[in-house]
Design a protein around this motif. Structure first.
Motif, PDB file in Angstrom:
ATOM      1  N   MET A  45     -12.143   4.689  -1.070  1.00 30.86           N
ATOM      2  CA  MET A  45     -12.222   3.236  -1.178  1.00 30.86           C
ATOM      3  C   MET A  45     -12.721   2.780  -2.553  1.00 30.86           C
ATOM      4  O   MET A  45     -12.616   1.608  -2.885  1.00 30.86           O
ATOM      5  CB  MET A  45     -13.102   2.656  -0.067  1.00 30.86           C
ATOM      6  CG  MET A  45     -12.617   2.989   1.336  1.00 30.86           C
ATOM      7  SD  MET A  45     -10.823   2.842   1.584  1.00 30.86           S
ATOM      8  CE  MET A  45     -10.664   1.062   1.612  1.00 30.86           C
ATOM      9  N   GLU A  46     -13.249   3.714  -3.339  1.00 31.96           N
ATOM     10  CA  GLU A  46     -13.661   3.337  -4.703  1.00 31.96           C
ATOM     11  C   GLU A  46     -12.469   3.337  -5.657  1.00 31.96           C
ATOM     12  O   GLU A  46     -12.581   2.882  -6.786  1.00 31.96           O
ATOM     13  CB  GLU A  46     -14.761   4.282  -5.204  1.00 31.96           C
ATOM     14  CG  GLU A  46     -16.076   4.007  -4.503  1.00 31.96           C
ATOM     15  CD  GLU A  46     -17.221   4.896  -4.990  1.00 31.96           C
ATOM     16  OE1 GLU A  46     -17.020   5.686  -5.931  1.00 31.96           O
ATOM     17  OE2 GLU A  46     -18.308   4.780  -4.401  1.00 31.96           O
ATOM     18  N   GLN A  47     -11.327   3.852  -5.184  1.00 36.23           N
ATOM     19  CA  GLN A  47     -10.108   3.793  -5.996  1.00 36.23           C
ATOM     20  C   GLN A  47      -9.556   2.381  -6.002  1.00 36.23           C
ATOM     21  O   GLN A  47      -9.456   1.748  -4.934  1.00 36.23           O
ATOM     22  CB  GLN A  47      -9.017   4.680  -5.382  1.00 36.23           C
ATOM     23  CG  GLN A  47      -9.063   6.105  -5.805  1.00 36.23           C
ATOM     24  CD  GLN A  47      -7.970   6.926  -5.144  1.00 36.23           C
ATOM     25  OE1 GLN A  47      -8.264   7.955  -4.578  1.00 36.23           O
ATOM     26  NE2 GLN A  47      -6.730   6.478  -5.223  1.00 36.23           N
ATOM     27  N   GLN A  48      -9.165   1.888  -7.160  1.00 33.04           N
ATOM     28  CA  GLN A  48      -8.480   0.603  -7.240  1.00 33.04           C
ATOM     29  C   GLN A  48      -7.102   0.763  -6.588  1.00 33.04           C
ATOM     30  O   GLN A  48      -6.340   1.641  -6.980  1.00 33.04           O
ATOM     31  CB  GLN A  48      -8.332   0.224  -8.725  1.00 33.04           C
ATOM     32  CG  GLN A  48      -7.915  -1.213  -8.976  1.00 33.04           C
ATOM     33  CD  GLN A  48      -8.953  -2.210  -8.485  1.00 33.04           C
ATOM     34  OE1 GLN A  48     -10.152  -1.952  -8.545  1.00 33.04           O
ATOM     35  NE2 GLN A  48      -8.486  -3.340  -7.978  1.00 33.04           N
ATOM     36  N   PRO A  49      -6.773  -0.035  -5.546  1.00 31.07           N
ATOM     37  CA  PRO A  49      -5.467   0.155  -4.912  1.00 31.07           C
ATOM     38  C   PRO A  49      -4.326  -0.369  -5.793  1.00 31.07           C
ATOM     39  O   PRO A  49      -4.540  -1.232  -6.639  1.00 31.07           O
ATOM     40  CB  PRO A  49      -5.570  -0.664  -3.635  1.00 31.07           C
ATOM     41  CG  PRO A  49      -6.582  -1.716  -3.930  1.00 31.07           C
ATOM     42  CD  PRO A  49      -7.547  -1.116  -4.923  1.00 31.07           C
ATOM     43  N   ILE A  50      -3.131   0.162  -5.555  1.00 28.31           N
ATOM     44  CA  ILE A  50      -1.922  -0.462  -6.085  1.00 28.31           C
ATOM     45  C   ILE A  50      -1.638  -1.620  -5.136  1.00 28.31           C
ATOM     46  O   ILE A  50      -1.495  -1.398  -3.923  1.00 28.31           O
ATOM     47  CB  ILE A  50      -0.749   0.533  -6.095  1.00 28.31           C
ATOM     48  CG1 ILE A  50      -1.079   1.725  -6.994  1.00 28.31           C
ATOM     49  CG2 ILE A  50       0.547  -0.155  -6.533  1.00 28.31           C
ATOM     50  CD1 ILE A  50      -0.129   2.902  -6.795  1.00 28.31           C
ATOM     51  N   ALA A  51      -1.598  -2.853  -5.646  1.00 21.70           N
ATOM     52  CA  ALA A  51      -1.470  -4.009  -4.768  1.00 21.70           C
ATOM     53  C   ALA A  51      -0.187  -4.775  -5.062  1.00 21.70           C
ATOM     54  O   ALA A  51       0.215  -4.913  -6.219  1.00 21.70           O
ATOM     55  CB  ALA A  51      -2.678  -4.926  -4.934  1.00 21.70           C
ATOM     56  N   THR A  52       0.472  -5.248  -3.997  1.00 25.90           N
ATOM     57  CA  THR A  52       1.592  -6.177  -4.126  1.00 25.90           C
ATOM     58  C   THR A  52       1.289  -7.347  -3.198  1.00 25.90           C
ATOM     59  O   THR A  52       0.279  -7.335  -2.487  1.00 25.90           O
ATOM     60  CB  THR A  52       2.928  -5.531  -3.692  1.00 25.90           C
ATOM     61  OG1 THR A  52       2.923  -5.407  -2.267  1.00 25.90           O
ATOM     62  CG2 THR A  52       3.123  -4.150  -4.317  1.00 25.90           C
ATOM     63  N   ALA A  53       2.181  -8.346  -3.166  1.00 29.41           N
ATOM     64  CA  ALA A  53       1.968  -9.485  -2.268  1.00 29.41           C
ATOM     65  C   ALA A  53       2.006  -9.031  -0.813  1.00 29.41           C
ATOM     66  O   ALA A  53       1.438  -9.680   0.065  1.00 29.41           O
ATOM     67  CB  ALA A  53       3.046 -10.540  -2.515  1.00 29.41           C
ATOM     68  N   SER A  54       2.648  -7.895  -0.541  1.00 31.56           N
ATOM     69  CA  SER A  54       2.846  -7.448   0.839  1.00 31.56           C
ATOM     70  C   SER A  54       1.790  -6.475   1.322  1.00 31.56           C
ATOM     71  O   SER A  54       1.706  -6.220   2.520  1.00 31.56           O
ATOM     72  CB  SER A  54       4.209  -6.755   0.964  1.00 31.56           C
ATOM     73  OG  SER A  54       5.219  -7.628   0.543  1.00 31.56           O
ATOM     74  N   GLY A  55       1.010  -5.916   0.409  1.00 35.01           N
ATOM     75  CA  GLY A  55       0.019  -4.943   0.864  1.00 35.01           C
ATOM     76  C   GLY A  55      -0.571  -4.137  -0.267  1.00 35.01           C
ATOM     77  O   GLY A  55      -0.474  -4.507  -1.441  1.00 35.01           O
ATOM     78  N   LYS A  56      -1.212  -3.053   0.137  1.00 35.81           N
ATOM     79  CA  LYS A  56      -1.943  -2.211  -0.821  1.00 35.81           C
ATOM     80  C   LYS A  56      -1.721  -0.757  -0.481  1.00 35.81           C
ATOM     81  O   LYS A  56      -1.477  -0.415   0.676  1.00 35.81           O
ATOM     82  CB  LYS A  56      -3.452  -2.441  -0.670  1.00 35.81           C
ATOM     83  CG  LYS A  56      -3.970  -3.742  -1.162  1.00 35.81           C
ATOM     84  CD  LYS A  56      -5.484  -3.757  -0.927  1.00 35.81           C
ATOM     85  CE  LYS A  56      -5.937  -5.195  -0.813  1.00 35.81           C
ATOM     86  NZ  LYS A  56      -7.198  -5.325  -0.116  1.00 35.81           N
ATOM     87  N   VAL A  57      -1.879   0.098  -1.479  1.00 31.14           N
ATOM     88  CA  VAL A  57      -1.848   1.532  -1.208  1.00 31.14           C
ATOM     89  C   VAL A  57      -2.835   2.243  -2.124  1.00 31.14           C
ATOM     90  O   VAL A  57      -2.983   1.883  -3.294  1.00 31.14           O
ATOM     91  CB  VAL A  57      -0.423   2.109  -1.357  1.00 31.14           C
ATOM     92  CG1 VAL A  57       0.110   1.934  -2.761  1.00 31.14           C
ATOM     93  CG2 VAL A  57      -0.381   3.581  -0.960  1.00 31.14           C
ATOM     94  N   ARG A  58      -3.539   3.198  -1.548  1.00 29.42           N
ATOM     95  CA  ARG A  58      -4.402   4.100  -2.328  1.00 29.42           C
ATOM     96  C   ARG A  58      -3.855   5.511  -2.135  1.00 29.42           C
ATOM     97  O   ARG A  58      -3.767   5.983  -1.003  1.00 29.42           O
ATOM     98  CB  ARG A  58      -5.848   4.028  -1.842  1.00 29.42           C
ATOM     99  CG  ARG A  58      -6.559   2.727  -2.197  1.00 29.42           C
ATOM    100  CD  ARG A  58      -7.958   2.712  -1.597  1.00 29.42           C
ATOM    101  NE  ARG A  58      -8.730   1.557  -2.031  1.00 29.42           N
ATOM    102  CZ  ARG A  58      -8.687   0.361  -1.443  1.00 29.42           C
ATOM    103  NH1 ARG A  58      -7.890   0.162  -0.391  1.00 29.42           N
ATOM    104  NH2 ARG A  58      -9.418  -0.634  -1.887  1.00 29.42           N
ATOM    105  N   ILE A  59      -3.501   6.144  -3.243  1.00 24.15           N
ATOM    106  CA  ILE A  59      -2.899   7.474  -3.193  1.00 24.15           C
ATOM    107  C   ILE A  59      -3.911   8.511  -3.633  1.00 24.15           C
ATOM    108  O   ILE A  59      -4.632   8.307  -4.622  1.00 24.15           O
ATOM    109  CB  ILE A  59      -1.647   7.507  -4.098  1.00 24.15           C
ATOM    110  CG1 ILE A  59      -0.553   6.661  -3.449  1.00 24.15           C
ATOM    111  CG2 ILE A  59      -1.165   8.936  -4.317  1.00 24.15           C
ATOM    112  CD1 ILE A  59       0.547   6.281  -4.365  1.00 24.15           C
ATOM    113  N   VAL A  60      -3.975   9.606  -2.896  1.00 23.11           N
ATOM    114  CA  VAL A  60      -4.914  10.673  -3.253  1.00 23.11           C
ATOM    115  C   VAL A  60      -4.211  12.019  -3.111  1.00 23.11           C
ATOM    116  O   VAL A  60      -3.620  12.321  -2.076  1.00 23.11           O
ATOM    117  CB  VAL A  60      -6.212  10.576  -2.414  1.00 23.11           C
ATOM    118  CG1 VAL A  60      -5.927  10.630  -0.920  1.00 23.11           C
ATOM    119  CG2 VAL A  60      -7.203  11.665  -2.813  1.00 23.11           C
TER     120      VAL A  60
END
Ligand code: MN
Ligand code: MN
Length: 383
Positions: free
Chosen positions: A233-248
């Motif tokens: 959760m400390e990762q900055q997510p990739i965000a769009t108008a439709s949602g977010k994703v955090r990749i690890v």
């Protein structure tokens, strides 16, 4: 119930003049939860295996101090490459010291726990993990999990569908199946020292340990230079108008050599776009909300499944799919891959970067669709 009430108030397997009422024995609660199984989209076709299994349908192993249930290839036969475990520990309760042949990847769902590792070099690692934190233990490396003050619940994913939580190597199990004279010889103490060793513990109650700083065991080899935990959760997510994703994956969590993952959030009315993965099967766990996935399997075959919190999904290698939020709240789920890296191929990106004449020779799209493609800026995940 009168027939007219029955027809009005219960979902029926009928659409566009096809199908007929289901008047016979039926599980209406399940039909309501799986509208796309009862009435598949008309584009679904052909015979495909089941790709959904809920932890609610999995055998639960209840122990003093917690419980554990698993979705493996036995529950979900298509899931040959990965298996999952959902585990709950009360405050202080311990998942016994153990090891196993599989890599273990974990996501903390509720509460907090302390994990410990001692590697093959005698180097030590201990850390406290909270909601949204991950851990990764390589195959064969011994570890433990102990719930802290508020207890915890977490998800484990293993890189083998055959895995079972009931066949890990437990320290108590080994002691119980080694004769006392061998134990005496191994440790250089009298056999009577082992009179009180219990049989298999697995999950058992204990007291909440003191602060991490008070629980360190100094090793001549020193602490491990490897970090076995990761704060997702400390990762900055990739965000769009439709949602977010955090990749690890192993790029930002180097020890995680066999598992790559993404925590995805899709807002109501939105969807995770049509895509596939060029590296391996996808194992999904739904944390919150409701969604729908159609898996395109080639050869004219496609099948749609409905998902909600607590469900597991599985998408075989390279099959096309989307994830649509069909509820009224944010849909949150975890995608897991047996891979050192995360990768996906966006249908839209592929099309946008293909010569338009070549594309149109195939699909005969309308002008607006072609214009929108030329403006497509698809976020590239995993970079
Ligand atoms: Mn383990
Ligand atoms: Mn996917």
């Amino acid at each position: 119930m009168a027939l007219t009430d029955f027809l009005t108030h219960t979902p029926q397997p009928m659409v566009d003049g096809k199908g007929a009422t289901d008047a016979g024995p039926r599980n209406i609660a399940r039909d309501r939860q799986n509208p796309d199984i009862l009435v598949p989209p008309q584009t679904d076709h052909g015979t495909l295996p089941n790709m959904r299994f809920s932890f609610s349908d999995a055998h639960n192993r209840l122990e003093t101090g917690g419980w554990a249930r698993e979705v493996t290839v036995r529950e979900l036969p298509i899931a040959t490459k990965m298996a999952g475990v959902n585990m709950r520990l009360e405050p202080g309760a311990i998942r016994e010291l153990h090891w196993h042949t599989e890599a273990e990847w974990a996501y903390m769902i509720v509460g907090s726990a302390r994990v410990t590792v001692v590697d093959q070099n005698g180097q030590t690692f201990a850390d406290d993990v909270c909601v949204g934190d991950l851990w990764y233990f390589p195959p064969g490396i011994p570890h433990s999990i102990q719930a802290l003050g508020e207890g915890c619940e977490f998800l484990l994913v293993f890189d083998n569908g055959e895995m079972s939580e009931n066949s890990t190597f437990l320290i108590s199990d080994w002691f119980a199946h080694t004769s006392k004279d061998i134990l005496a010889a191994n440790f250089g103490v009298p056999a009577s020292e082992f009179d009180n060793v219990p049989k298999e513990l697995y999950i058992f109650p204990s007291t909440v340990p003191g602060p991490l700083s008070t629980q360190q065991v100094p090793s001549p080899q020193g602490p491990s230079s490897v970090k076995y935990t990761h704060k997702l959760m400390e990762q900055q997510p990739i965000a769009t108008a439709s949602g977010k994703v955090r990749i690890v994956d192993s790029h930002n969590f180097p020890i995680s050599q066999r598992i790559a993952a993404a925590l995805v959030e899709v807002e109501p009315g939105a969807m995770r776009e049509m895509h596939w993965h060029p590296n391996d099967d996808e194992w999904d766990y739904y944390l919150e909300g409701e969604g729908r996935v159609t898996v395109f399997a080639s050869g004219g075959k496609a099948r749609t499944f409905d998902f909600r919190a607590g469900d597991v999904g599985y998408i075989p290698f390279a099959m096309g799919h989307y994830v649509q939020n069909t509820g009224t709240t944010t849909l949150r789920f975890i995608e897991v891959f047996r891979s050192s890296y995360y990768a996906d191929v966006s249908l839209k990106q592929w099309m946008a970067l293909t010569p338009p004449d070549l594309l149109q020779a195939h699909l005969h799209l309308g002008d607006a669709a072609m214009a929108s493609l030329s403006k497509t800026k698809v976020p590239v995940f995993g970079k």
